[in-house]
Design a protein around this motif. Structure first.
Motif, PDB file in Angstrom:
ATOM      1  N   ALA A 133      -0.285   5.090 -16.706  1.00  0.00           N
ATOM      2  CA  ALA A 133      -1.013   5.449 -15.704  1.00  0.00           C
ATOM      3  C   ALA A 133      -1.468   4.291 -14.989  1.00  0.00           C
ATOM      4  N   MET A 134      -0.618   3.160 -15.205  1.00  0.00           N
ATOM      5  CA  MET A 134      -0.922   1.749 -14.415  1.00  0.00           C
ATOM      6  C   MET A 134      -0.160   1.553 -13.396  1.00  0.00           C
ATOM      7  N   GLY A 135      -0.880   1.860 -12.110  1.00  0.00           N
ATOM      8  CA  GLY A 135       0.029   1.589 -10.744  1.00  0.00           C
ATOM      9  C   GLY A 135      -0.646   2.467  -9.862  1.00  0.00           C
ATOM     10  N   SER A 136      -0.307   2.401  -8.547  1.00  0.00           N
ATOM     11  CA  SER A 136      -0.750   2.982  -7.490  1.00  0.00           C
ATOM     12  C   SER A 136       0.312   3.430  -6.433  1.00  0.00           C
ATOM     13  N   SER A 137       1.552   3.820  -7.099  1.00  0.00           N
ATOM     14  CA  SER A 137       2.738   4.380  -6.412  1.00  0.00           C
ATOM     15  C   SER A 137       3.763   5.168  -7.089  1.00  0.00           C
ATOM     16  N   THR A 138       3.589   5.155  -8.397  1.00  0.00           N
ATOM     17  CA  THR A 138       4.646   5.728  -9.344  1.00  0.00           C
ATOM     18  C   THR A 138       5.916   4.898  -9.453  1.00  0.00           C
ATOM     19  N   GLU A 139       5.802   3.802  -8.813  1.00  0.00           N
ATOM     20  CA  GLU A 139       7.027   2.871  -9.028  1.00  0.00           C
ATOM     21  C   GLU A 139       7.116   2.321 -10.356  1.00  0.00           C
ATOM     22  N   ASN A 140       6.105   2.303 -10.947  1.00  0.00           N
ATOM     23  CA  ASN A 140       6.160   1.772 -12.481  1.00  0.00           C
ATOM     24  C   ASN A 140       6.352   2.843 -13.369  1.00  0.00           C
ATOM     25  N   ALA A 142       8.929   4.467 -15.809  1.00  0.00           N
ATOM     26  CA  ALA A 142      10.372   3.935 -16.475  1.00  0.00           C
ATOM     27  C   ALA A 142      11.294   4.819 -15.878  1.00  0.00           C
ATOM     28  N   TYR A 143      11.105   6.208 -15.342  1.00  0.00           N
ATOM     29  CA  TYR A 143      11.953   7.061 -15.060  1.00  0.00           C
ATOM     30  C   TYR A 143      12.636   7.076 -13.762  1.00  0.00           C
ATOM     31  N   PHE A 144      11.733   7.385 -12.793  1.00  0.00           N
ATOM     32  CA  PHE A 144      11.962   7.337 -11.302  1.00  0.00           C
ATOM     33  C   PHE A 144      10.799   7.308 -10.637  1.00  0.00           C
ATOM     34  N   THR A 145      11.010   6.873  -9.103  1.00  0.00           N
ATOM     35  CA  THR A 145       9.621   6.898  -8.378  1.00  0.00           C
ATOM     36  C   THR A 145       9.722   8.432  -7.565  1.00  0.00           C
ATOM     37  N   THR A 146       8.496   8.550  -7.321  1.00  0.00           N
ATOM     38  CA  THR A 146       8.117  10.102  -6.790  1.00  0.00           C
ATOM     39  C   THR A 146       7.983   9.705  -5.333  1.00  0.00           C
ATOM     40  N   HIS A 147       8.454  10.499  -4.399  1.00  0.00           N
ATOM     41  CA  HIS A 147       8.698  10.254  -2.979  1.00  0.00           C
ATOM     42  C   HIS A 147       7.483  11.106  -2.160  1.00  0.00           C
ATOM     43  N   ASN A 148       6.794  10.264  -1.310  1.00  0.00           N
ATOM     44  CA  ASN A 148       5.905  11.290  -0.425  1.00  0.00           C
ATOM     45  C   ASN A 148       6.357  12.061   0.219  1.00  0.00           C
ATOM     46  N   PRO A 149       5.733  13.728   0.111  1.00  0.00           N
ATOM     47  CA  PRO A 149       6.486  14.557   0.752  1.00  0.00           C
ATOM     48  C   PRO A 149       6.405  14.717   2.378  1.00  0.00           C
ATOM     49  N   TRP A 150       5.316  13.858   2.856  1.00  0.00           N
ATOM     50  CA  TRP A 150       5.286  13.301   4.239  1.00  0.00           C
ATOM     51  C   TRP A 150       6.208  12.442   4.920  1.00  0.00           C
ATOM     52  N   ASP A 151       6.626  11.907   4.007  1.00  0.00           N
ATOM     53  CA  ASP A 151       7.936  10.720   4.447  1.00  0.00           C
ATOM     54  C   ASP A 151       8.400  10.246   3.298  1.00  0.00           C
ATOM     55  N   LEU A 152       9.860  10.822   3.041  1.00  0.00           N
ATOM     56  CA  LEU A 152      10.197  10.482   1.698  1.00  0.00           C
ATOM     57  C   LEU A 152      10.640   9.014   1.494  1.00  0.00           C
ATOM     58  N   ARG A 154       8.527   6.677   1.646  1.00  0.00           N
ATOM     59  CA  ARG A 154       7.180   5.979   1.192  1.00  0.00           C
ATOM     60  C   ARG A 154       6.670   6.705  -0.120  1.00  0.00           C
ATOM     61  N   VAL A 155       5.714   5.865  -0.730  1.00  0.00           N
ATOM     62  CA  VAL A 155       5.093   6.141  -1.880  1.00  0.00           C
ATOM     63  C   VAL A 155       4.306   7.564  -2.048  1.00  0.00           C
ATOM     64  N   PRO A 156       4.008   8.165  -2.985  1.00  0.00           N
ATOM     65  CA  PRO A 156       3.164   9.074  -2.968  1.00  0.00           C
ATOM     66  C   PRO A 156       1.479   8.539  -3.330  1.00  0.00           C
ATOM     67  N   GLY A 157       1.546   7.343  -3.520  1.00  0.00           N
ATOM     68  CA  GLY A 157       0.603   6.890  -4.458  1.00  0.00           C
ATOM     69  C   GLY A 157       0.494   7.099  -5.923  1.00  0.00           C
ATOM     70  N   GLY A 158      -0.499   6.369  -6.517  1.00  0.00           N
ATOM     71  CA  GLY A 158      -0.380   6.720  -8.146  1.00  0.00           C
ATOM     72  C   GLY A 158      -1.806   6.185  -8.687  1.00  0.00           C
ATOM     73  N   PHE A 414       2.281   3.620   1.737  1.00  0.00           N
ATOM     74  CA  PHE A 414       3.463   2.358   2.129  1.00  0.00           C
ATOM     75  C   PHE A 414       4.765   2.481   1.848  1.00  0.00           C
ATOM     76  N   LYS A 415       5.738   1.690   2.203  1.00  0.00           N
ATOM     77  CA  LYS A 415       6.880   2.252   1.803  1.00  0.00           C
ATOM     78  C   LYS A 415       7.307   1.855   0.580  1.00  0.00           C
ATOM     79  N   ILE A 416       8.372   2.362  -0.109  1.00  0.00           N
ATOM     80  CA  ILE A 416       8.672   2.285  -1.452  1.00  0.00           C
ATOM     81  C   ILE A 416       9.253   0.856  -1.458  1.00  0.00           C
TER      82      ILE A 416
END
Lengths: 497, 101
Positions: A133-140, A142-152, A154-158, A414-416
């Motif tokens: 749970a350490m982050g604001s984008s799911t980019e942290n 270890a498996y993959f980054t989630t994509h924002n459904p409004w613009d793939l 971009r990050v979904p936040g985290g 913001f952008k991945i």
């Protein structure tokens, strides 16, 4: 899309289930089909449990069929939900988005999911998260980054980005996340859904993998305010297995949604409208505050003078607590053990060096430093003292107002990759959310508009401790006067990149 | 606040983290930047301010001292990387010169 079963709200689906217009199996199948259709692009789920979900759905349908008075059945009976992968669901792997727990199978169930199950909810699977749970984008993760459904792109936040994206994309009807510094509200804002962080002590943390124990709370993510209230009704309450859960009665939060905010005092803190924030975010939030005023609320400018200190206080206290909590991952009792470790010492250092990702190591290092001999007073103790001042700011503000209104985040999604190499700029994504956790207030984010790129904007409503009913009431009244919450991302038209 | 390589190695030792040379240099730079940003706290007068460790008032929670079912040995060991005879098995601790001090 609004006609599709997967885009129903919980309360809409609950009504159809009770009237015999829909079965939980049909609803669950529709949502699972939706996951198959879009999750290659969105990547919200770390693990899916379709067989268990359909069995739970069939059990719910049997209860509906046998009920003399379906209206008396639990509100979440037969409703397909998702759970962030930092919450233990017995028999389903829990990874916390980390390699160090890649094969961990929980031997017990979290209180919140036990409550969902007791209410007959259908658990679809576990959603992606920044590592521990350490982050604001799911980019942290270890498996993959989630994509924002409004613009793939971009990050979904985290960190509860998997849960927020799943709710926005129709991959569940509602979800649980955890919020230590904004990890429910920030992704809710960036994905255009409702996310609520309850007061510290309102919801049991038993079975939530600890990040920062004095700050962590589990909270709901949903498509509208009514659904958030229904989820909170189910998960809130005293739990003897969590010594920090408070024995305070749980009101019916849905009954708090009266639609009436006349005379409600709404505080607008000057410090939450800062240089560098996206102008369209400020415009949308100010327009939302005007809407509340038009509905009869009394808008008052307030001051929260220690706001600028919240970020350093949070990023000293949370890592300090994390460095202690994550000491348990030592390769002895569960999780990864480095295969080349020949000594006990190597078992610790090599396992942790290989098992934790860069951000988790960074926070363990930061927290260890803040707690170490010679620096404890200057950093950790100092942060705890300024935490007292932050709490006093809110205590004084809530003598003047009932609710505080401000942006959830300074920008839209913001952008991945945009902030991935700059930890400080990533930390700033939480600048408006983390002071609540430090002060012990409750808060929620709900949709209040879109920027020129079509990305959702979140309005944050903050309440005093155990003021969930008040912020839900204000949010619901605003929601009734607007239609932002009815917008859905046009996922099918979007190319993945 | 600027950290040295030795500072970072000391923190990593306390945290039981094995870091590569590249990681040590990266964390030295990043933690120095982050801590410099946090020096603003030094300007806040907290001489008369009590620290807050938890927003809840501290209290002890008591319950009856009665036997209840807990995690079974089998369940407790189910996730262990190595176990034997109902125990977690680890490399020998004593007689090990490389115990890191």
């Amino acid at each position: 899309m609004a006609d599709e079963l997967y885009s129903l709200t919980i309360h809409e689906a609950a009504g159809m289930l009770r009237r015999g217009e829909l079965s939980s199996v049909a609803l669950t199948e529709a949502v699972l089909d939706r996951v198959v259709a879009v999750d290659n692009d969105v990547k919200a789920y770390l693990a899916l449990t379709p067989e268990a979900a359909l069995a739970d759905a069939a059990a719910a349908d049997a209860l509906f069929a046998a009920a003399d008075d379906p209206a008396r059945l639990p509100a979440l009976l037969g409703i397909p939900l998702a759970v962030k992968d930092v919450i233990l669901v017995e028999g389903v792997p829990t990874t916390c988005g980390s390699r160090i727990l890649e094969d961990f199978m929980p031997p017990y169930e979290a209180t919140v999911t036990a409550k969902l199950r007791a209410a007959g909810a259908v658990i679809l699977g576990k959603t992606n998260t920044d590592e521990f749970a350490m982050g604001s984008s799911t980019e942290n993760s270890a498996y993959f980054t989630t994509h924002n459904p409004w613009d793939l792109s971009r990050v979904p936040g985290g960190s509860s980005g998997g849960s927020a994206a799943a709710v926005a994309a129709g991959e569940c009807l509602g979800a649980l996340g955890s919020d230590t510094g904004g990890s429910v509200r920030q992704p809710a804002g960036l994905c255009g859904v409702v996310g609520l962080k309850p007061t510290y002590g309102r919801v049991s943390r038993y079975g939530l993998v600890a990040f920062a124990s004095s700050l962590d709370q589990i909270g709901p993510l949903a498509r509208d305010v009514t659904d958030a209230a229904l989820l909170l009704n189910t998960i809130a309450g005293y739990d003897p297995r969590d010594s920090t859960s408070m024995n305070v009665p749980v009101p019916d939060y849905r009954a708090a949604l009266t639609g009436d905010v006349r005379g409600l005092r709404v505080g607008v803190p000057r410090e939450y409208f800062i240089d560098g924030m996206q102008p369209q975010v400020e415009q949308a939030v100010r327009a939302a505050i005007d809407t509340l005023a038009a509905l009869g609320a009394e808008v008052v400018e307030i001051r929260l003078p220690n706001t600028e200190h919240a970020l350093p206080v949070y990023y000293l206290i949370a890592p300090a607590e994390a460095s202690a909590n994550l000491a348990r991952f030592d390769g002895v009792r569960y999780g990864l053990r480095h295969p080349d470790a020949e000594t006990m010492w190597q078992g610790y250092t090599m396992t942790r060096g290989a098992g934790f990702g860069p951000e988790v190591k960074r926070r363990i290092m930061l927290g260890t430093y803040a707690l170490s001999a010679g620096y404890y007073d200057a950093y950790y103790l100092k942060a705890q003292q300024v935490r007292t001042l932050l709490k006093q700011d809110f205590d004084q503000a809530f003598q003047q107002v009932d609710v505080i209104a401000c942006p959830t985040s300074p920008t839209t999604a913001f952008k991945i990759g945009e902030k991935a190499d700059d930890p400080l700029s990533m930390y700033l994504a939480d600048v408006f959310t983390l002071s609540l956790n430090l002060a012990g207030n409750c808060g929620l984010s709900l949709p209040c508009g879109f920027d020129a790129a079509g990305l959702p904007i979140g309005l944050q409503l903050i309440g005093p401790a155990f003021g969930e009913g008040t912020i839900l009431r204000a949010a619901h009244a605003y929601e009734q006067a607007t239609d932002w919450h009815l917008q859905r991302p046009m996922l099918n038209n979007m190319p993945a990149d | 606040m600027s950290l040295t390589t030795a500072d970072v190695e000391h923190i990593a030792h306390l945290a039981r983290l094995e870091l590569t040379t590249d990681e040590i240099e990266q964390y030295r730079r990043q933690l120095s930047d982050i801590l410099a940003h946090f020096d603003v706290l030094a300007q806040v007068d907290t001489s008369a301010i009590a620290p807050t460790a938890s927003v809840l008032s501290l209290r002890s929670v008591m319950r009856r001292d009665e036997v209840r079912p807990g995690l079974s040995t089998e369940d407790a060991l189910a996730n262990a990387p190595d176990s034997a005879d109902g125990f977690f098995r680890v490399p020998a601790i004593f007689g090990d010169d490389a115990n890191g001090g």
